[in-house]
Design a protein around this motif. Structure first.
Motif, short mmCIF file in Angstrom:
data_model
loop_
_atom_site.label_atom_id
_atom_site.label_comp_id
_atom_site.label_asym_id
_atom_site.label_seq_id
_atom_site.Cartn_x
_atom_site.Cartn_y
_atom_site.Cartn_z
N THR A 21 0.83 -1.20 0.00
CA THR A 21 0.00 0.00 0.00
C THR A 21 0.86 1.25 0.00
O THR A 21 1.80 1.35 0.77
N LYS A 22 0.54 2.20 -0.88
CA LYS A 22 1.20 3.51 -0.94
C LYS A 22 0.23 4.52 -0.36
O LYS A 22 -0.90 4.64 -0.81
N TYR A 23 0.66 5.22 0.69
CA TYR A 23 -0.18 6.24 1.34
C TYR A 23 0.17 7.62 0.82
O TYR A 23 1.28 7.86 0.34
N LYS A 24 -0.78 8.55 0.93
CA LYS A 24 -0.54 9.93 0.49
C LYS A 24 0.64 10.54 1.23
O LYS A 24 1.48 11.19 0.63
N GLU A 26 3.80 9.34 3.37
CA GLU A 26 4.55 8.11 3.61
C GLU A 26 4.46 7.66 5.07
O GLU A 26 4.74 8.41 5.99
N ARG A 35 -2.44 4.02 -3.82
CA ARG A 35 -2.59 2.81 -4.63
C ARG A 35 -2.20 1.58 -3.83
O ARG A 35 -1.51 1.68 -2.82
N THR A 36 -2.67 0.43 -4.31
CA THR A 36 -2.28 -0.87 -3.76
C THR A 36 -1.86 -1.76 -4.91
O THR A 36 -2.35 -1.61 -6.04
N ASP A 55 -4.74 1.51 -9.90
CA ASP A 55 -4.31 1.83 -8.54
C ASP A 55 -4.88 0.87 -7.50
O ASP A 55 -4.70 1.07 -6.31
#
Length: 65
Positions: A21-24, A26, A35-36, A55
Motif C-alpha cells: 500500500t502507498k499512502y498519500k 509516507e 494505490r495498492t 491503482d
C-alpha cells in the motif's frame, strides 16, 4: 507485510501474495491510500487484468512471466 511473514513462519504455507500500500503521506495510513499492488512470489509478477483502476490491487493477478 510483517503480519503475513509472521503467519508464514509460525503457521505454515507462504502467502500467495502480499498487498503493498502507498499512502498519500509516507507511513501514515490516516492520510489516505494512493494505490495498492500485489507483491508476488518469484518467479511470478503482478499483471494488470486490463480493466478497472490501475491503482487497485484487486485488478492485478500474479502470473509467471
Amino acid at each position: 507485510m510483517i503480519k503475513a511473514i509472521e503467519q508464514w513462519v509460525e503457521k505454515g504455507p507462504a502467502p500467495a501474495k502480499i498487498i503493498a500500500t502507498k499512502y498519500k503521506a509516507e507511513g501514515n495510513p490516516g492520510s489516505g491510500i494512493v494505490r495498492t499492488r500485489p507483491l508476488c512470489p518469484y518467479p511470478m509478477v503482478a499483471k494488470y487484468s486490463g480493466s478497472g483502476s490501475m491503482d487497485e490491487a484487486a485488478n492485478f493477478s500474479c502470473v509467471v512471466k
